[in-house]
Design an enzyme around this catalytic site. Sequence first.
Site, mmCIF file in Angstrom:
data_model
loop_
_atom_site.group_PDB
_atom_site.id
_atom_site.type_symbol
_atom_site.label_atom_id
_atom_site.label_comp_id
_atom_site.label_asym_id
_atom_site.label_seq_id
_atom_site.Cartn_x
_atom_site.Cartn_y
_atom_site.Cartn_z
ATOM 1 N N ASP A 431 0.834 -1.201 0.000
ATOM 2 C CA ASP A 431 0.000 0.000 0.000
ATOM 3 C C ASP A 431 0.870 1.253 0.000
ATOM 4 O O ASP A 431 0.351 2.372 -0.100
ATOM 5 C CB ASP A 431 -0.897 0.006 1.236
ATOM 6 C CG ASP A 431 -0.088 -0.106 2.524
ATOM 7 O OD1 ASP A 431 0.302 -1.231 2.865
ATOM 8 O OD2 ASP A 431 0.151 0.922 3.173
ATOM 9 N N HIS A 463 -4.529 -6.338 0.831
ATOM 10 C CA HIS A 463 -4.507 -5.281 -0.194
ATOM 11 C C HIS A 463 -4.570 -5.761 -1.630
ATOM 12 O O HIS A 463 -4.399 -4.937 -2.542
ATOM 13 C CB HIS A 463 -3.259 -4.386 -0.045
ATOM 14 C CG HIS A 463 -3.056 -3.808 1.305
ATOM 15 N ND1 HIS A 463 -4.044 -3.148 1.981
ATOM 16 C CD2 HIS A 463 -1.962 -3.799 2.129
ATOM 17 C CE1 HIS A 463 -3.582 -2.738 3.153
ATOM 18 N NE2 HIS A 463 -2.326 -3.137 3.275
ATOM 19 N N GLU A 484 -6.312 -6.498 5.712
ATOM 20 C CA GLU A 484 -6.797 -5.209 5.247
ATOM 21 C C GLU A 484 -7.113 -5.343 3.766
ATOM 22 O O GLU A 484 -6.285 -5.817 2.989
ATOM 23 C CB GLU A 484 -5.743 -4.126 5.450
ATOM 24 C CG GLU A 484 -5.555 -3.712 6.887
ATOM 25 C CD GLU A 484 -4.526 -2.604 7.025
ATOM 26 O OE1 GLU A 484 -3.916 -2.233 6.007
ATOM 27 O OE2 GLU A 484 -4.338 -2.117 8.141
ATOM 28 N N TYR A 487 -6.481 -0.337 -0.088
ATOM 29 C CA TYR A 487 -6.682 1.081 0.199
ATOM 30 C C TYR A 487 -7.052 1.876 -1.060
ATOM 31 O O TYR A 487 -7.740 2.878 -0.982
ATOM 32 C CB TYR A 487 -5.378 1.707 0.729
ATOM 33 C CG TYR A 487 -4.890 1.270 2.067
ATOM 34 C CD1 TYR A 487 -5.624 0.435 2.894
ATOM 35 C CD2 TYR A 487 -3.660 1.721 2.540
ATOM 36 C CE1 TYR A 487 -5.155 0.062 4.131
ATOM 37 C CE2 TYR A 487 -3.177 1.357 3.775
ATOM 38 C CZ TYR A 487 -3.917 0.526 4.573
ATOM 39 O OH TYR A 487 -3.442 0.159 5.799
#
Length: 822
Positions: A431, A463, A484, A487
């Site tokens: 990211d 990601h 995660e 982004y």
Amino acid sequence: MLKKVVSAVSILAIALSISAVKPAVTEAAPISEANSTIFGPNVYVFDPTMAAADIQNITSSVFSSLESSEFSSDRKAFLFKPGSYNLNFNVGFYTQVSGLGQNPNDVNINGGLNINADWDNGNATRNFWRSIENLSITPSGGTTQIAVSQAAPLRRLHIKGNLDLFDFDANWNAGWASGGFLADSIVDNAVVPASQQQWFSRNSQWGSWANGVWNMVFVGVTNPPAGQFPDPPYTVVDRTPVIREKPYLYINGAGQYQVFVPSLQSNTQGVSWANGQTPGQSVSIDQFYIARPGTSSAADMNTALSQGKHLLFTPGIYHLSDTIRITNANTVVLGIGIPTLIPDNGKTAISVNDVDGVKIAGLTIDAGPVNSPSLLEVGAGASTLSHAGNPTSLHDITLRTGGASAGRNDTGLKINSNDVIADQLWIWRADHGAGAGWTSNASKNGLIVNGNNVTIYGLFNEHHNEYQTLWNGNGGRVYFYQSEIPYDVPNQAAWMSKNGSVNGYASYKVADNVTSHEAWGLGVYSYFRDAAVKLESAIEVPNAPGVKLHHATTIWLSGTAGSEITHIINNTGGRVYANSPAAAMRQTLSEFAGTGTADTQAPSTPANLTAAAASSSSINLNWTAATDNVSVTGYEIYRGGTLAGTTATTSYSDSSLTAATAYSYTVKAKDAAGNLSAASNTATATTQAGSAASLDRSGWTATSSPTSGDVPANLLDGSMSTRWSTGTAMVPGQSFTVDMKAVKSFKKIVMDSTGSDGDYPRGYEVYVSNDGSNWGSAVVTGSGSGPVVTATFAVQSARYIKVVQTGNATSWWSIREVNLYN
């Protein structure tokens, strides 16, 4: 990597003091011998007779250079021979600290061995890529500090005091920390996570465990903390069902280097060395090919592996021109000092045959500049072999797409073999750092599991552009999941799954046909930095009785207003969309169990079907995606009321048709339960008038330079739903070659990129050959201006035809189908 903590935790600072007493020795080994071993200059082997001040100088100097060097190319390993050392030092990036004893208590660091986050004001969310293993620590101040996040495993440690898993900021508040791994270790006193948001502990013990923030999983520990998810956020599994501890380097009683390979164990609790030596066997170092950066090539390593050698990587960067192929059962591949492998030409970095008992440990693999289909692959294709008695195991593996250097790949790790065990994986699409961008460091999936009965402990997967984890095999088990989602999604339209019908791609996706799967402690987090993007469900699993999930949470870290994770599992659970109130930031679901209730609801009707003639023998169809209460799995295409084909996408090319003939079509959507929608509108098209006849392509093959996950065989497979691509921007010299297997006569080539309309060649040259080596001059040159490029020339008789790209464009060069005409 952005992280946010629910609340700051303040704890009194503890002053650490260093013993100034020097060991009483009569003949000290010179410090110059430390990095003059068989492992090369990046490995320091310390002896307890060496002057403590000299060792302190080396460790402090390395830490100074690597404390904040997140993407350094430097790599170091500090290995301590059995004995006691009066030292106090910190561990920075790309540094491994390990004892060379048979057991952790054979080496003692008396004073301090810590990991801090002072370089980022106490924020440890980027303290990656380092490790401490196989030794004991006696902290002079009573507390050892290990402030880390991903890819910083702690193994086989005996901490004779307290353990803090965080650092302080300048105001003595607990700085952020997010995710770590502790295995096969003992902490005599208290473990204080404080601000540590998630953590995985396996087969360990401690005096006490203080708290948790969002997601903490304990498997096979002897005294887990008490409490009920979600507050505190503890998930406890009494015993570890099956494990092989990570192999490690040590020195035997005769002063010889050995690699110890722990045995496979079942239903364990506590550390493997509590009552003596860890069960297993030793392999002499002379059975290993010792690889060094800059001198050891992929060819050298493959030759050694083919001769039955094991493989040990010393610290450094390894640029690979070929795949490292592990073909023998029971091969050990061990990295020390965070060695990093980079496939330079679009190949898989390491492939493992479908054999028993391979062990791969302590490696980082970075994607190279040319797209690789995968970075690490275990087994090939669908496997029916059982490896339950001697499975392949993966330990402390990091797979990176971008960050340290620009790179791209389709999949990070693909597991095709059955019964594989993985123990601490971080699969990261960067990211931040070099090459970080939605299209520049593309990675479709972090992990694809096709094998059955695969078990993973500590899965960090983040990601990627589509599903982070895609699980196709039965019997899978995951203990702790941290993810995660990306982004940098530019807009919602760029991130739609299930043929464009569902917002986003679930982080954790278990395929619809899976009947048994179980996972414990899953956390999925969002920070949609660039757009107000929504993800429908963080987790998608089939509604089958054998599918069970225990303790799942979603977190909205931060992001563009209007972004959200709408549900936790299968459209169940509340949304997260802001930092306050608390329910807007964190949602939890304690249990999910599939019921097996039959799905009888049909998908919606596909709309806006269109048909257009592509040639004298093919018609291209396109339509708007259908939706379903579970998922649309594909479409059936009907020509004149008769089934003509199926596809998983919203387009289809119907081929082998008659010239100048009208055809009518309808389309129906289908779900996993077999429910069919009503028929779409009818679309009609007439094939073009016939001219030159296309050659029969049966048996033809194709190759290309470069290659990517869109393989050259797609040029000839008769489907407009697949394509060949370079996997990288167009530059002169790229090419594909078709082998017709016999001399043919032809005068025209058609390169059809319909569906990837901007991917036509900006310039091209066409060559022919009878031997595939001697090409002569180009028979035609030209440039494309649209998705269908036709090149005509004087009649040629040849076996091979090659098309070379001569233009430049930021788009990939891709082609759906290639046809030749007589």
